[in-house]
Design a protein around this motif. Structure first.
Motif, PDB file in Angstrom:
ATOM      1  N   GLY A   1      41.642  66.287  20.386  1.00  0.00           N
ATOM      2  CA  GLY A   1      40.237  66.344  20.747  1.00  0.00           C
ATOM      3  C   GLY A   1      39.842  67.619  21.459  1.00  0.00           C
ATOM      4  O   GLY A   1      39.201  68.497  20.894  1.00  0.00           O
ATOM      5  N   CYS A   2      40.223  67.755  22.720  1.00  0.00           N
ATOM      6  CA  CYS A   2      39.867  68.949  23.487  1.00  0.00           C
ATOM      7  C   CYS A   2      40.903  70.035  23.250  1.00  0.00           C
ATOM      8  O   CYS A   2      42.068  69.883  23.621  1.00  0.00           O
ATOM      9  CB  CYS A   2      39.769  68.617  24.976  1.00  0.00           C
ATOM     10  N   LEU A   3      40.485  71.127  22.624  1.00  0.00           N
ATOM     11  CA  LEU A   3      41.386  72.234  22.311  1.00  0.00           C
ATOM     12  C   LEU A   3      41.329  73.350  23.348  1.00  0.00           C
ATOM     13  O   LEU A   3      42.099  74.310  23.275  1.00  0.00           O
ATOM     14  CB  LEU A   3      41.040  72.813  20.933  1.00  0.00           C
ATOM     15  N   GLY A   4      40.391  73.250  24.309  1.00  0.00           N
ATOM     16  CA  GLY A   4      40.183  74.328  25.261  1.00  0.00           C
ATOM     17  C   GLY A   4      41.451  74.708  26.013  1.00  0.00           C
ATOM     18  O   GLY A   4      42.030  73.893  26.722  1.00  0.00           O
ATOM     19  N   GLY A   5      41.887  75.959  25.847  1.00  0.00           N
ATOM     20  CA  GLY A   5      43.051  76.464  26.544  1.00  0.00           C
ATOM     21  C   GLY A   5      44.376  76.076  25.923  1.00  0.00           C
ATOM     22  O   GLY A   5      45.422  76.574  26.349  1.00  0.00           O
ATOM     23  N   THR A   6      44.348  75.196  24.921  1.00  0.00           N
ATOM     24  CA  THR A   6      45.596  74.773  24.294  1.00  0.00           C
ATOM     25  C   THR A   6      45.841  75.514  22.987  1.00  0.00           C
ATOM     26  O   THR A   6      46.893  76.105  22.785  1.00  0.00           O
ATOM     27  CB  THR A   6      45.620  73.255  24.063  1.00  0.00           C
ATOM     28  N   SER A   7      44.885  75.478  22.087  1.00  0.00           N
ATOM     29  CA  SER A   7      44.993  76.262  20.850  1.00  0.00           C
ATOM     30  C   SER A   7      43.702  77.026  20.561  1.00  0.00           C
ATOM     31  O   SER A   7      43.582  77.673  19.532  1.00  0.00           O
ATOM     32  CB  SER A   7      45.337  75.355  19.666  1.00  0.00           C
ATOM     33  N   PHE A   8      42.782  76.958  21.492  1.00  0.00           N
ATOM     34  CA  PHE A   8      41.475  77.605  21.358  1.00  0.00           C
ATOM     35  C   PHE A   8      41.087  78.272  22.667  1.00  0.00           C
ATOM     36  O   PHE A   8      41.431  77.779  23.756  1.00  0.00           O
ATOM     37  CB  PHE A   8      40.415  76.562  20.996  1.00  0.00           C
ATOM     38  N   CYS A   9      40.378  79.392  22.565  1.00  0.00           N
ATOM     39  CA  CYS A   9      39.752  79.975  23.752  1.00  0.00           C
ATOM     40  C   CYS A   9      38.474  80.697  23.349  1.00  0.00           C
ATOM     41  O   CYS A   9      38.199  80.912  22.170  1.00  0.00           O
ATOM     42  CB  CYS A   9      40.695  80.909  24.505  1.00  0.00           C
TER      43      CYS A   9
END
Length: 384
Positions: free
Chosen positions: A273-281
């Protein structure tokens, strides 16, 4: 328009194996904050500017060089309105040459035959255009400019004629929630490749229409409806800023006796769900790196440190990649590896990006084992 177009202008076929935290898959770059619209939900509160401190062409090329050193992610050229930037096609072509998948998030109103051809020539693989209503009346009210709907439709048709694949993005509020079926039909009739829905995050101008946010119950109902549509449409459907969808997907599949695999569910099976900082920026117009455009946390400045250094070593990014650091019911939830809650909504509500998602009705169940990121165990939610 700084629409929430910043995460999902993608159509790359992912590897069949899950992508773990820290593997860079998507970068949204706010190439400019200038915009010709005045959208009521705009994260950036973008206007016609001018804005100082935007990365110049040389700095832009350097940023793309540094991104390519980390991986070959999809790079979303967004804004503001990216077509207001004079060198946007030079930037797109440079990224394409580096082997990056270059896509763009214009608002559609400035697409002409010339710019559509330039998109194709520079290697833009897909564009996203936001339609937040199925009619001019509802869309224009959301976008703050009369004629925005007709111009966006015209831009979509022009891009399509030039061979540019496009998707429709829609931010869901109380004002347009009942229109979503009509927007889905509109996207199908236009020949879109995908429809991506976004749940309002109260940042930027979005703070001033917080009363238009849907309730937690409406949120749940909307995502269940969205799940049902996947059986009825050929469009790619994706829920963004709506991490609960990945819990609902597993709950519904379990009830139907189905397993969640890449072969059966595509990208939904290998993402979270939340990709922020994990695989997206997100990279701001001034070069500030954030977990996402809605989570206003400074993780580093590409004019001071390299993108690779920031991506790999930011303490904020490290905290977001360690799901055991989530707090409240998100921390206790058996779905935290596939959902994670919206970190931006948690931050806006509490000042702590690791706190529990405020717009969630689900109460976690205690389990001996939690989900392991990216592969199934006997206690994996889709196994019941």
């Amino acid at each position: 328009m700084k629409s929430p177009d910043t995460r999902d202008t993608e159509n790359r076929e992912p590897a069949a194996q899950p992508v773990g935290p820290g593997t860079l898959r998507l970068v949204a770059w706010e190439t400019t904050r200038n915009c010709n619209l005045s959208c009521v939900h705009c994260r950036a509160a973008a206007t016609c500017g001018p804005y100082t401190g935007e990365l110049n062409t040389k700095a832009s090329f350097r940023l793309l060089d540094q991104i390519s050193e980390v991986g070959k992610p999809i790079v979303i050229l967004t804004g503001g309105e990216p077509l207001l930037r004079d060198d946007i096609f030079d930037i797109a072509a440079y990224g394409t040459k580096l082997g990056l998948r270059m896509v763009m998030a214009p608002n559609g109103t400035l697409i002409t035959e010339k710019t559509a051809k330039q998109m194709a020539y520079s290697g833009i693989q897909r564009i996203s255009v936001s339609l937040d209503g199925a009619s001019a009346e509802s869309h224009d009210g959301f976008r703050g400019v009369s004629g925005a709907f007709d111009s966006a439709i015209s831009g979509i048709e022009t891009a399509k004629a030039a061979g540019i694949e496009f998707q429709v993005n829609t931010t869901i509020t109380r004002l347009n929630r009942d229109e979503i079926p009509k927007i889905l039909s509109l996207a199908e009739n236009l020949g879109a490749a995908a429809l991506h829905i976004f749940l309002l995050v109260p940042t930027g101008r979005g703070k001033y229409i917080i009363d238009q946010s849907i309730t937690a119950k409406q949120y749940e109902d909307t995502l269940n409806w969205f799940y049902d549509q996947k059986k009825k449409t050929s469009l790619q459907l994706k829920a963004t800023c709506a991490p609960h969808y990945y819990r609902i997907l597993r709950q519904r599949a379990r009830d139907e006796g189905k397993k969640i695999t890449y072969q059966t569910h595509g990208l939904d099976a290998v993402t979270r769900g939340c990709l922020g900082g994990t695989s997206f920026c997100f990279v701001s117009h001034r070069g500030i790196v954030q977990p996402c455009g809605f989570l206003d946390l400074n993780c580093g400045d590409v004019t001071v440190s390299s993108f690779a250094e920031i991506w790999r070593n930011s303490e904020i990014f490290k905290s977001l990649r360690d799901f055991d650091r989530l707090k409240g019911k998100c921390g206790a939830c058996e779905y935290k590896s596939v959902c994670g809650g919206c970190r931006a909504r948690a931050y806006e509500a509490t000042g702590d990006w690791l706190q529990e998602e405020p717009l969630c009705t689900y109460e976690p169940r205690k389990k001996e084992k939690e989900i392991s990121y990216g592969h199934q165990t006997d206690s994996h939610p889709e196994n019941g």
